[in-house]
Write a protein that holds these residues in place. Structure first.
Motif, PDB file in Angstrom:
ATOM      1  N   THR A 237      41.321  49.243  27.938  1.00  0.00           N
ATOM      2  CA  THR A 237      40.324  49.485  28.981  1.00  0.00           C
ATOM      3  C   THR A 237      39.112  50.159  28.363  1.00  0.00           C
ATOM      4  OG1 THR A 237      39.857  50.540  31.131  1.00  0.00           O
ATOM      5  CG2 THR A 237      41.318  51.724  29.633  1.00  0.00           C
TER       6      THR A 237
ATOM      7  N   ASN B  80      46.824  44.994  35.874  1.00  0.00           N
ATOM      8  CA  ASN B  80      47.786  45.858  35.180  1.00  0.00           C
ATOM      9  C   ASN B  80      48.841  45.028  34.444  1.00  0.00           C
ATOM     10  OD1 ASN B  80      46.552  48.209  36.069  1.00  0.00           O
ATOM     11  ND2 ASN B  80      47.920  48.487  37.803  1.00  0.00           N
ATOM     12  N   HIS B  81      49.344  43.992  35.114  1.00  0.00           N
ATOM     13  CA  HIS B  81      50.394  43.172  34.499  1.00  0.00           C
ATOM     14  C   HIS B  81      49.840  42.395  33.303  1.00  0.00           C
ATOM     15  CE1 HIS B  81      54.534  41.429  35.567  1.00  0.00           C
ATOM     16  NE2 HIS B  81      54.246  41.010  34.343  1.00  0.00           N
TER      17      HIS B  81
ATOM     18  N   SER C 213      44.469  44.488  41.519  1.00  0.00           N
ATOM     19  CA  SER C 213      44.747  45.560  40.551  1.00  0.00           C
ATOM     20  C   SER C 213      46.129  45.398  39.931  1.00  0.00           C
ATOM     21  CB  SER C 213      44.626  46.928  41.222  1.00  0.00           C
ATOM     22  OG  SER C 213      43.295  47.161  41.648  1.00  0.00           O
ATOM     23  N   THR C 214      47.115  45.018  40.733  1.00  0.00           N
ATOM     24  CA  THR C 214      48.461  44.775  40.204  1.00  0.00           C
ATOM     25  C   THR C 214      48.419  43.671  39.160  1.00  0.00           C
ATOM     26  OG1 THR C 214      49.441  45.431  42.325  1.00  0.00           O
ATOM     27  CG2 THR C 214      50.837  44.152  40.840  1.00  0.00           C
TER      28      THR C 214
ATOM     29  N   ASP D 252      37.977  44.178  37.402  1.00  0.00           N
ATOM     30  CA  ASP D 252      38.618  44.334  38.709  1.00  0.00           C
ATOM     31  C   ASP D 252      37.566  44.814  39.697  1.00  0.00           C
ATOM     32  OD1 ASP D 252      40.492  44.564  40.714  1.00  0.00           O
ATOM     33  OD2 ASP D 252      41.239  46.500  40.043  1.00  0.00           O
TER      34      ASP D 252
ATOM     35  N   GLN E 188      49.758  47.400  30.890  1.00  0.00           N
ATOM     36  CA  GLN E 188      49.840  48.840  31.150  1.00  0.00           C
ATOM     37  C   GLN E 188      49.072  49.158  32.421  1.00  0.00           C
ATOM     38  OE1 GLN E 188      49.148  51.338  27.717  1.00  0.00           O
ATOM     39  NE2 GLN E 188      48.493  53.040  28.967  1.00  0.00           N
ATOM     40  N   LYS E 189      49.482  50.221  33.095  1.00  0.00           N
ATOM     41  CA  LYS E 189      48.812  50.593  34.340  1.00  0.00           C
ATOM     42  C   LYS E 189      47.480  51.270  34.057  1.00  0.00           C
ATOM     43  CE  LYS E 189      49.600  52.880  38.680  1.00  0.00           C
ATOM     44  NZ  LYS E 189      50.642  53.338  39.577  1.00  0.00           N
ATOM     45  N   ILE E 190      46.386  50.587  34.389  1.00  0.00           N
ATOM     46  CA  ILE E 190      45.059  51.204  34.257  1.00  0.00           C
ATOM     47  C   ILE E 190      44.317  51.199  35.594  1.00  0.00           C
ATOM     48  CG2 ILE E 190      44.787  50.669  31.804  1.00  0.00           C
ATOM     49  CD1 ILE E 190      42.979  48.331  32.659  1.00  0.00           C
TER      50      ILE E 190
ATOM     51  N   THR F 297      47.100  51.057  42.463  1.00  0.00           N
ATOM     52  CA  THR F 297      47.485  50.139  43.523  1.00  0.00           C
ATOM     53  C   THR F 297      47.938  50.955  44.724  1.00  0.00           C
ATOM     54  OG1 THR F 297      49.755  50.022  42.702  1.00  0.00           O
ATOM     55  CG2 THR F 297      48.210  48.378  41.871  1.00  0.00           C
TER      56      THR F 297
ATOM     57  N   GLY G  50      39.759  45.736  32.228  1.00  0.00           N
ATOM     58  CA  GLY G  50      41.022  45.703  31.511  1.00  0.00           C
ATOM     59  C   GLY G  50      40.915  44.678  30.396  1.00  0.00           C
TER      60      GLY G  50
END
Length: 308
Positions: free
Chosen positions: A194, A33-34, A29-30, A69, A38-40, A43, A56
């Motif tokens: 997303t 996001n990277h 997940s990290t 993911d 953006q954080k979707i 974690t 994502g």
């Protein structure tokens, strides 16, 4: 750009779906996001954080990469776990590329070998082995890397080292993934990151704070539903219900004098404000719903279904 407009791709444009698979807690997940910027995906230090298949989307001038993911592949211990693992297995058979992520700060183990054998049987798609957490490797990491060279030797999969936390090596990873995609269209508008609705991500951000703040005390017996969202020019008001399986877990979540629930709400509100880019009022309720993870009907009601 209008989020509903899908343009015609330029000549040579590549696109496709990429499954991110691996054991629980290897940083999938990290990583996503990277990559999307953006954080979707949430974690957590708690294993089995990811539940729903989350896409994502990364669009560059030359390609569109749709990352899927998946929950960590593991031996399930209850109906929820069975649904998660079966969905992860189905995903692998439907994508264009598989990125098998491992924790390179420790040697390859039995769980990694199980997944490698599973992937070799389950998909004809190209497979890349991603050695994540290279920033956490000791200075002398030859033996660690050698264990993964041995792991992929029967399959001749390429290896790439990177850190999802620091971003080191991710540009090379992105280039390699694009190289393995076929020419294709935009599947989504270029400015979308997303395919999940905002309400889903709100619920996940609340669940993340519960996992962070309660750790093993309320591990996986928690589900969050967003009951109501009201928006105006000044503030977004959110009403959410947190479901647990036992009264003792409800007590842990609420805490002495309501302090734990207040801390969860405050931390989640900060994250949701980044998502909606504005002020948020968040009200949380805790409800006991016995054995919801064991009930197919309750799992479906909470959004955990076997995917087609």
């Amino acid at each position: 750009m209008d989020s509903f407009v899908i343009p015609t791709p330029p000549a040579g444009f590549r696109s496709g779906f990429i499954a991110i698979v691996g054991r629980p807690n290897v940083g999938k997940s990290t990583l996503m996001n990277h990559l999307v910027g953006q954080k979707i995906a949430i974690t957590s230090p708690v294993a089995q954080t990811t539940r729903n298949r989350l896409r994502g989307i990364l669009t560059t001038p030359t390609a569109q990469l749709i990352f899927v993911d998946t929950p960590g592949i593991h031996k399930p211990h209850h109906p929820l776990g069975e649904v998660l693992v079966k969905n992860a297995q189905r995903t692998v058979g439907l994508v264009d590329v598989v990125l098998f992520v491992v924790d390179a700060s420790v040697p390859a183990g039995g769980g990694d070998r199980y997944i490698a054998e599973f992937l070799s049987r389950q998909t004809q798609a190209p497979i890349l082995l991603g050695l994540n957490k290279c920033d956490a490797q000791p200075a002398e990491a030859k033996d660690l890397d050698a264990s993964y060279v041995t792991l992929v030797a029967p399959y001749a999969w390429p290896l790439l080292k990177f850190s999802a936390l620091t971003g080191a090596g991710l540009s090379d990873l992105q280039a390699q993934l694009i190289e393995h995609l076929e020419p294709g269209p935009y599947y989504y508008p270029p400015d979308l990151i997303t395919d999940q609705p905002e309400h889903f991500i709100m619920g996940e951000l609340i669940r993340e704070q519960i996992l962070q703040l309660t750790r093993e005390e309320v591990p996986h017996s928690v589900a969050v539903t967003i009951d109501r969202v009201e928006e105006d020019a000044q503030i977004t008001r959110i009403l959410a219900t947190v479901r647990v399986e036992r009264s003792s877990q409800k007590g842990i979540l609420i805490g002495k004098g309501g302090q734990m629930l207040k801390a969860i709400g405050s931390a989640a509100r900060e994250q949701i404000q980044k998502l909606v880019d504005g002020k948020v009022y968040l009200e949380l309720f805790v409800k006991v719903q016995p054995k919801w993870r064991q009930s197919q009907a309750q799992l479906a009601e909470l959004g955990y279904r076997l995917e087609e």
